[in-house]
Each structure stands twice: as C-alpha cells, then as structure tokens.
Scaffold this active site. Structure first.
Site, PDB file in Angstrom:
ATOM      1  N   GLY A 108      52.900 -38.343  43.469  1.00 38.15           N
ATOM      2  CA  GLY A 108      52.162 -38.893  44.602  1.00 38.15           C
ATOM      3  C   GLY A 108      52.384 -40.390  44.681  1.00 38.15           C
ATOM      4  O   GLY A 108      51.508 -41.164  45.064  1.00 38.15           O
ATOM      5  N   ALA A 109      53.602 -40.799  44.335  1.00 35.97           N
ATOM      6  CA  ALA A 109      53.906 -42.206  44.097  1.00 35.97           C
ATOM      7  C   ALA A 109      53.787 -43.088  45.329  1.00 35.97           C
ATOM      8  O   ALA A 109      53.520 -44.293  45.217  1.00 35.97           O
ATOM      9  CB  ALA A 109      55.314 -42.346  43.504  1.00 35.97           C
ATOM     10  N   THR A 132      43.564 -36.610  41.015  1.00 34.68           N
ATOM     11  CA  THR A 132      43.388 -35.781  42.198  1.00 34.68           C
ATOM     12  C   THR A 132      42.168 -34.901  42.022  1.00 34.68           C
ATOM     13  O   THR A 132      42.021 -34.228  41.002  1.00 34.68           O
ATOM     14  CB  THR A 132      44.621 -34.886  42.414  1.00 34.68           C
ATOM     15  OG1 THR A 132      45.802 -35.678  42.344  1.00 34.68           O
ATOM     16  CG2 THR A 132      44.553 -34.182  43.759  1.00 34.68           C
ATOM     17  N   THR A 133      41.270 -34.900  43.013  1.00 34.76           N
ATOM     18  CA  THR A 133      40.092 -34.042  42.934  1.00 34.76           C
ATOM     19  C   THR A 133      40.324 -32.776  43.743  1.00 34.76           C
ATOM     20  O   THR A 133      41.329 -32.628  44.427  1.00 34.76           O
ATOM     21  CB  THR A 133      38.843 -34.779  43.449  1.00 34.76           C
ATOM     22  OG1 THR A 133      39.076 -35.232  44.789  1.00 34.76           O
ATOM     23  CG2 THR A 133      38.536 -35.981  42.572  1.00 34.76           C
ATOM     24  N   PRO A 192      37.493 -37.386  37.521  1.00 31.05           N
ATOM     25  CA  PRO A 192      37.117 -37.516  38.930  1.00 31.05           C
ATOM     26  C   PRO A 192      37.077 -38.961  39.414  1.00 31.05           C
ATOM     27  O   PRO A 192      37.239 -39.221  40.603  1.00 31.05           O
ATOM     28  CB  PRO A 192      35.721 -36.890  38.970  1.00 31.05           C
ATOM     29  CG  PRO A 192      35.691 -35.947  37.816  1.00 31.05           C
ATOM     30  CD  PRO A 192      36.509 -36.613  36.753  1.00 31.05           C
ATOM     31  N   ASN A 193      36.859 -39.902  38.475  1.00 27.69           N
ATOM     32  CA  ASN A 193      36.822 -41.309  38.876  1.00 27.69           C
ATOM     33  C   ASN A 193      37.262 -42.174  37.698  1.00 27.69           C
ATOM     34  O   ASN A 193      36.865 -41.922  36.562  1.00 27.69           O
ATOM     35  CB  ASN A 193      35.421 -41.705  39.329  1.00 27.69           C
ATOM     36  CG  ASN A 193      35.437 -42.922  40.237  1.00 27.69           C
ATOM     37  OD1 ASN A 193      35.817 -44.004  39.835  1.00 27.69           O
ATOM     38  ND2 ASN A 193      35.019 -42.735  41.481  1.00 27.69           N
ATOM     39  N   HIS A 205      33.231 -41.571  51.918  1.00 34.87           N
ATOM     40  CA  HIS A 205      34.658 -41.842  51.743  1.00 34.87           C
ATOM     41  C   HIS A 205      35.343 -41.996  53.103  1.00 34.87           C
ATOM     42  O   HIS A 205      34.799 -41.609  54.139  1.00 34.87           O
ATOM     43  CB  HIS A 205      35.333 -40.713  50.962  1.00 34.87           C
ATOM     44  CG  HIS A 205      35.094 -40.775  49.486  1.00 34.87           C
ATOM     45  ND1 HIS A 205      33.922 -40.352  48.901  1.00 34.87           N
ATOM     46  CD2 HIS A 205      35.881 -41.216  48.470  1.00 34.87           C
ATOM     47  CE1 HIS A 205      33.999 -40.517  47.597  1.00 34.87           C
ATOM     48  NE2 HIS A 205      35.179 -41.046  47.308  1.00 34.87           N
ATOM     49  N   LYS A 256      40.232 -38.353  53.263  1.00 34.71           N
ATOM     50  CA  LYS A 256      39.985 -37.604  52.033  1.00 34.71           C
ATOM     51  C   LYS A 256      39.943 -36.119  52.339  1.00 34.71           C
ATOM     52  O   LYS A 256      39.247 -35.676  53.260  1.00 34.71           O
ATOM     53  CB  LYS A 256      38.675 -38.056  51.383  1.00 34.71           C
ATOM     54  CG  LYS A 256      38.397 -37.386  50.040  1.00 34.71           C
ATOM     55  CD  LYS A 256      37.230 -38.054  49.327  1.00 34.71           C
ATOM     56  CE  LYS A 256      36.905 -37.348  48.018  1.00 34.71           C
ATOM     57  NZ  LYS A 256      38.062 -37.283  47.098  1.00 34.71           N
ATOM     58  N   GLY A 290      34.910 -35.313  43.931  1.00 33.36           N
ATOM     59  CA  GLY A 290      34.859 -34.930  42.526  1.00 33.36           C
ATOM     60  C   GLY A 290      33.865 -35.769  41.748  1.00 33.36           C
ATOM     61  O   GLY A 290      33.229 -35.286  40.800  1.00 33.36           O
ATOM     62  N   THR A 291      33.727 -37.034  42.135  1.00 29.68           N
ATOM     63  CA  THR A 291      32.775 -37.911  41.449  1.00 29.68           C
ATOM     64  C   THR A 291      31.346 -37.434  41.649  1.00 29.68           C
ATOM     65  O   THR A 291      30.543 -37.416  40.713  1.00 29.68           O
ATOM     66  CB  THR A 291      32.917 -39.354  41.956  1.00 29.68           C
ATOM     67  OG1 THR A 291      34.258 -39.794  41.719  1.00 29.68           O
ATOM     68  CG2 THR A 291      31.955 -40.289  41.258  1.00 29.68           C
TER      69      THR A 291
END
Length: 275
Positions: free
Chosen positions: A13-14, A109-110, A135-136, A164, A168, A174-175
């Site tokens: 995912g660069a 990644t979530t 998640p974070n 967010h 997203k 995820g957080t």
C-alpha cells in the site's frame, strides 16, 4: 538488528496516504532498509517509489504483486518485515501470505474480523512467525485508552464516537472496536437501562459494541482521525478525546512495531502490548 544488519522492510500500500508516510519514515531510519514497495495500481509498476512520493530516488521500484516482493524479502540476511496499509478486502490474504513466506507482518489496515484475527494468530503460532496487528499506532491513542480503562472503574455509562475522513472504507474504526474490547475486558456490562428506548430512525443510537457499549461513526471530508470516549454519571461528564492532525504522528509507533515484531514468535493484537 541481527549482527548489525538493518531490518529489511517491504511496504504494502506504498502509494496510499499512510504508505507514503511509512516509506519516508523507513527510509530515514538508520536500523532499517527499504527493499520493496507494493501498490495495487498497475500504472505505477516499475517507477521509483521515492520519486513518486517526492523525496528523491530510493532505487526501489513499485511492484503490484506482493508475493514476488515477499520472495525477495526471504533472500535477505535478516528476516524481513512487511508493513500493510492496504484495504480491508485485501489485508487478510496479504497477512497470511507474509506469514507463509516467513516475513513478519506489521498491520495497520483495519477491517479484520475477530474470527480472521484468530485464524491468523493460529497460523502465525504454527509458523513461529511474529505478527503485529495494531488498530492504531499513535501513542496518544494508547494513552487515551489506558485513561479510559481507569475511568471505567468508576463510571458505568460510556459511549464512543469516532470521526474519520469520508475515504475510510470500514466502520466503525478498528480503534473504536479495540477501545470497546479493552473496556469489556474488565468484566462489567455498561449502560444499564433507565427507560425503554425506541429508535425512530434505525441506527440513531449507534452500533452496539461488546458489553453494551454504543459506537457512533462519523464520515466527513475535512476530518482525519478522531475519537471521543464519553463517560457519564449523575452530575458529571468525563470526556477523553484524541485528534490526529497529521499522519506523521503514527510513524514512531510504526517504527516501534517494526523493531518489536522481529522479536516475536506469534501474533500480537494491539501496540500497547509491546510498550
């Protein structure tokens, strides 16, 4: 590092917003070396990732096939690490492939389900390969979660609001899920009802997380990543909030995760467990 060899790092995912920050951070870290950049956009194949993100050539071409780069990582003197900031639809197979090749994943990644995380944990343990799913990566978020755990000993009512940007892909974040899970681990059920509730618009009270904790998701342009944990009791409100204003705030945590995952033999869920 093993025998003073830098940690080989692949970024998956660069070219994404987080991937670009990871590339910059790894390129500047004296104990790491960037050996691969993967992105799903085939039009970028073969271009130097450093030139793409504007920091000058790094002599690392972008490839769109993760497995070919994982093969490259296995040829290094030190076991490699792959940092994944891709998409919820791709992350499970990405992580499973990395573990299969013996490359240690650090996953931001979530969107992974609890069942998927458990399956990856079982696979990592059988392979004796370290894996970090976080998640974070912001240290401030981890401190907020620890403060919430302390507050939950004294408050029985709590709700979580996460906000967010509208790009997203998953909700809730995820957080937010991880925060609710951490509060649920204390073994109490929150928000005992005082009156019967009825939603006249479905979802108005948010989604119900573990132990009866409501989670509300907001998606708007102009936001980056924000979370509030709101505790209530008669006569008082206690609010914990974290605001991300620049994705650079995640990089100390990402670099810490890269260093720590090289010492693991199984999967760890949550960066706070490595602090």
């Amino acid at each position: 590092m093993a025998e003073n060899h830098p940690i080989p790092v692949v970024v998956s995912g660069a070219v994404g917003k987080m991937g670009r920050e990871v590339i910059k951070a790894v390129a500047q870290a004296p104990d790491m070396t960037l050996i691969g950049a993967v992105d799903a956009n085939p039009s970028l194949r073969g271009q130097d990732i450093g030139d793409i993100i504007g920091i000058g050539p790094l002599e690392v071409p972008v490839l769109d096939d993760l497995q070919s780069v994982l093969v490259l990582a296995t040829q290094e003197k030190v076991q490699g690490v792959v940092v994944d900031f891709t998409h919820p639809d791709a992350v499970y197979e990405n992580v499973r492939s990395a573990i299969a090749y013996g490359v240690r994943p650090v996953v931001g990644t979530t969107g992974l389900s609890a069942e998927q995380i458990q399956e990856l944990a079982d696979f990592a343990e059988k392979a004796s390969t370290g894996c970090l799913i976080a998640p974070n990566f912001a240290i401030g978020v981890l401190l907020m979660q620890q403060a919430a755990i302390q507050a939950s000993r004294y408050f029985d009512h709590v709700e979580i609001i996460e906000l967010h940007h509208n790009q997203k892909a998953d909700a809730p974040s995820g957080t937010a899920i991880k925060t609710a899970e951490m509060l649920a681990e204390l073994g109490k059920t929150y928000n005992p009802p005082s009156v019967p509730e009825k939603e006249t618009i479905q979802g108005a009270r948010g989604g119900l997380g573990p132990e009866n904790i409501p989670i509300h998701s907001v998606r708007l342009p102009g936001l980056l990543a924000h979370q509030e944990i709101i505790f209530g009791a008669p006569g008082q409100i206690y609010t914990l909030r974290h605001d991300t204003t620049d994705r650079a705030c995640y990089m100390p945590g990402v670099l810490l995760g890269i260093r720590k995952v090289t010492q693991l033999k199984s999967l760890v869920y949550g960066l706070e467990k490595l602090l």
